[in-house]
Design a protein around this motif. Structure first.
Motif: not given
Lengths: 223, 371
Positions: A106, B156, B159-160, B164-165, B167-168, B209, B214
């Motif tokens: 991360h 969660t 995101f996979f 991850v980034e 999706t954020l 998440m 988060v």
């Protein structure tokens, strides 16, 4: 009528704060075309904006998604303004080796610290994530870095943070290279326990911490 | 060393009936650390169902925890939906690449999401392996303890699928994509939860998440809660209670979670048991929250004892019940003596909790630690 420098600085700051990661590029170009000082644009515009975003994060009004887009906005504008900075101004401060300790992938926290340090004119050598202990030490030695910054979100890599400090000690260079740690499971007491030189709770504090450790801190004005 | 005189099932039934028991239920949450007890590599959990179950059973026999769960990592659903997962030889699996390639432009995302097909729990990726492991687990210890099946929360899982980034970012820049991903994550994994229930396990939902560490409570309520509620309702409709674990800080969404009618809320060490008890203790059982990294992994047995007692002090009188647990899954190499310390502290204390005894034990360990 052309926008004044102050207006454009305000807009740069607002774009970063308000997650305008595309509009900020146009504003940065307008600022650059007007011939205003690029370093001011970064520090008084972009960094001012990301500092406000960090404040909102601390007040739990912004969270990771918001901070991520704010930092994208900042990076996008940095790409426009940074090449315009005269050479003697950039890299004026010392080198910092940074990375996510082995055991974790991360890197959002580490990336924010990197942005903040670069904005404060440090030369940051980013080793990425899941970085082996010896890579931190060897890179710092080779590059003559004064600081190693270790980040993690997961408890699984905390042990490797301790190992970086141990390796510096066993090579007898702990005094020359400061170690700072940060991330979700990390605390001041953990930093003390492993013999790190500092802990910071967020990216903005990390810059002040590095400033202090390498002697770049502004003197406290006499009362 | 003190010994348990009841099985987890006997203990739970007696507590429910208001009868005395040997000790409070306790779950150190050993997770993939069970490999260290059983003596296998963590990667064996990716290919051998019997090993997954046997390692859980070996861990139960060694430490006597009240819970056993079939769960190896957060990526089993996403993998079945097309994500690439890397499998280290002796560490927990991790996401290598999301189901949707980074090369797909934003404008094509909705079309790409349509292509993800529903998961078949009996055929896809490691899902059948996990279902088989559930059967072995039930065969082995089903008459002694309730067994649970780890299920990844729909938000969660999104995101996979997208990364991850990305999706954020999409939460603000492409919100309908996040809704769509979470909807299909919900739909796709329904059949798995159903299959686990049919075997006889109780699903527990991990939804990291959704943490306030988060995303904001506002984002949680818009993008996660509606889908999470649907999953909870589905599991409840099958006659099972649902425990939810969310890592990090969760205080601002406890009310939302409790209002779904969950059976238990498992909180991480950065959250406060006291605060949680005050807010939702009347609605649901509270579980937690000894620091898995700072105490269970890197602390001493006495530090574990101190934190275990402090958690119990804060939580024991919660109206809907309390279970002492680690705040999150333990790091795999957490020392056995720390896990023993947690279990033995609970054994020594006994149940119902005698506050005077608890305070005496606390004073004693504080003295030893020089606090």
């Amino acid at each position: 009528m052309a926008a004044t420098k102050e207006e454009l600085l305000q807009r740069l700051s607002d774009c970063v704060l308000n997650m305008e990661d595309e509009e900020v590029i146009d504003v940065a170009k307008e600022y650059a075309a007007a011939g205003y000082d690029p370093l001011d644009g970064i520090l008084k515009g972009l960094v001012a904006g990301i500092n406000k975003a960090s404040d909102l994060y601390e007040r739990e009004e912004y969270f990771i998604p918001e901070l991520l887009i704010c930092s994208s906005a900042m990076y996008n504008a940095l790409d426009v303004l940074r090449p315009l900075i005269p050479k003697e101004q950039s890299g004026g401060k010392c080198k910092v080796v940074i990375g996510v300790a082995r055991g974790d992938t991360h890197d959002i926290g580490k990336n924010l610290v990197k942005i903040m340090l670069e904005s404060a004119n440090y030369e940051v050598i980013d080793l990425g994530r899941d970085v082996p202990v010896e890579d931190f030490v060897n890179t710092a030695k080779r590059e003559g870095a004064k600081v190693i910054g270790l980040s993690t979100l997961m408890s699984t890599s905390m042990n490797n943070m301790a190992k970086v400090v141990e390796m510096l000690k066993s090579e007898g260079i702990k005094d020359q290279i400061k170690v700072i740690v940060g991330g979700g499971p990390i605390s001041q007491s953990f930093a003390d326990k492993i013999g790190a030189d500092g802990y910071s709770v967020n990216a903005a504090e990390a810059v002040k911490l590095v400033d202090r450790l390498v002697g770049n801190a502004e003197p406290i004005p006499a009362a | 060393m003190l010994k348990d005189t009841m099985t987890p099932k006997e203990r739970a039934a007696a507590i429910a009936a208001g009868k005395p028991v040997d000790r409070m239920p306790c779950n150190p949450n050993i997770a993939n650390g069970v490999a260290r007890v059983y003596g296998c590599k963590i990667s064996e959990f990716n290919t051998n169902a019997k090993t997954i179950a046997d390692a859980q059973i070996a861990c139960y026999r060694r430490f006597g925890a009240d819970s056993a769960r079939i769960f190896t990592d957060l990526f089993t659903f996403a993998e079945a939906m097309g994500a690439k997962v890397k499998f280290p030889d002796d560490d927990t699996a991790d996401l290598e690449a999301p189901a949707i390639s980074a090369d797909v432009p934003d404008s094509e995302l909705m079309k790409e999401i349509e292509k993800i097909r529903p998961v078949d729990p009996y055929h896809d990726a490691r899902l059948p392996l996990h279902l088989e492991a559930m059967k072995y687990l039930l065969d082995g210890v089903g008459d002694e303890m309730g067994c649970s099946a780890g299920v990844i929360g729909p938000f969660t899982n999104s995101f996979f699928l997208l990364g991850v980034e990305r999706t954020l970012r999409a939460i603000h820049k492409n919100p309908e994509v996040v809704h769509k991903l979470t909807q299909i994550s919900l739909d796709c994994a329904k059949s798995f939860a159903d299959a686990a229930i049919k075997i006889g396990l109780t699903p527990t939902i991990s939804e990291p998440m959704s943490s306030c560490t988060v995303v904001s409570p506002k984002v949680f309520r818009e993008f996660s809660l509606p889908y999470l509620k649907e999953r909870v309702d589905f599991i409840k409709s099958k006659g099972k209670g649902v425990v939810i674990h969310i890592c990090g800080q969760t205080n601002k969404i406890w009310r939302d979670l409790a209002d779904m009618g969950i059976a238990g809320m498992s909180i991480d060490n950065v959250a406060s048991i006291k605060e949680c008890k005050a807010l939702i203790g009347n609605d649901t059982k509270i579980m937690g929250n000894v620091d898995p990294g700072g105490v269970m992994y890197s602390g001493t047995p006495d530090e574990v004892r101190l934190k275990t007692l402090e958690c119990i002090r804060d939580g024991y009188d919660s109206p809907k019940g309390y279970m002492i647990m680690s705040g999150c899954s333990l790091p795999v190499d957490s020392p056995f003596e720390n896990i023993d310390s947690m279990m033995n502290t609970v054994r020594e204390l006994g149940y119902p909790v005698d506050v005077n005894k608890l305070d005496a034990m606390l004073a004693d360990v504080k003295k030893r630690l020089g606090i």
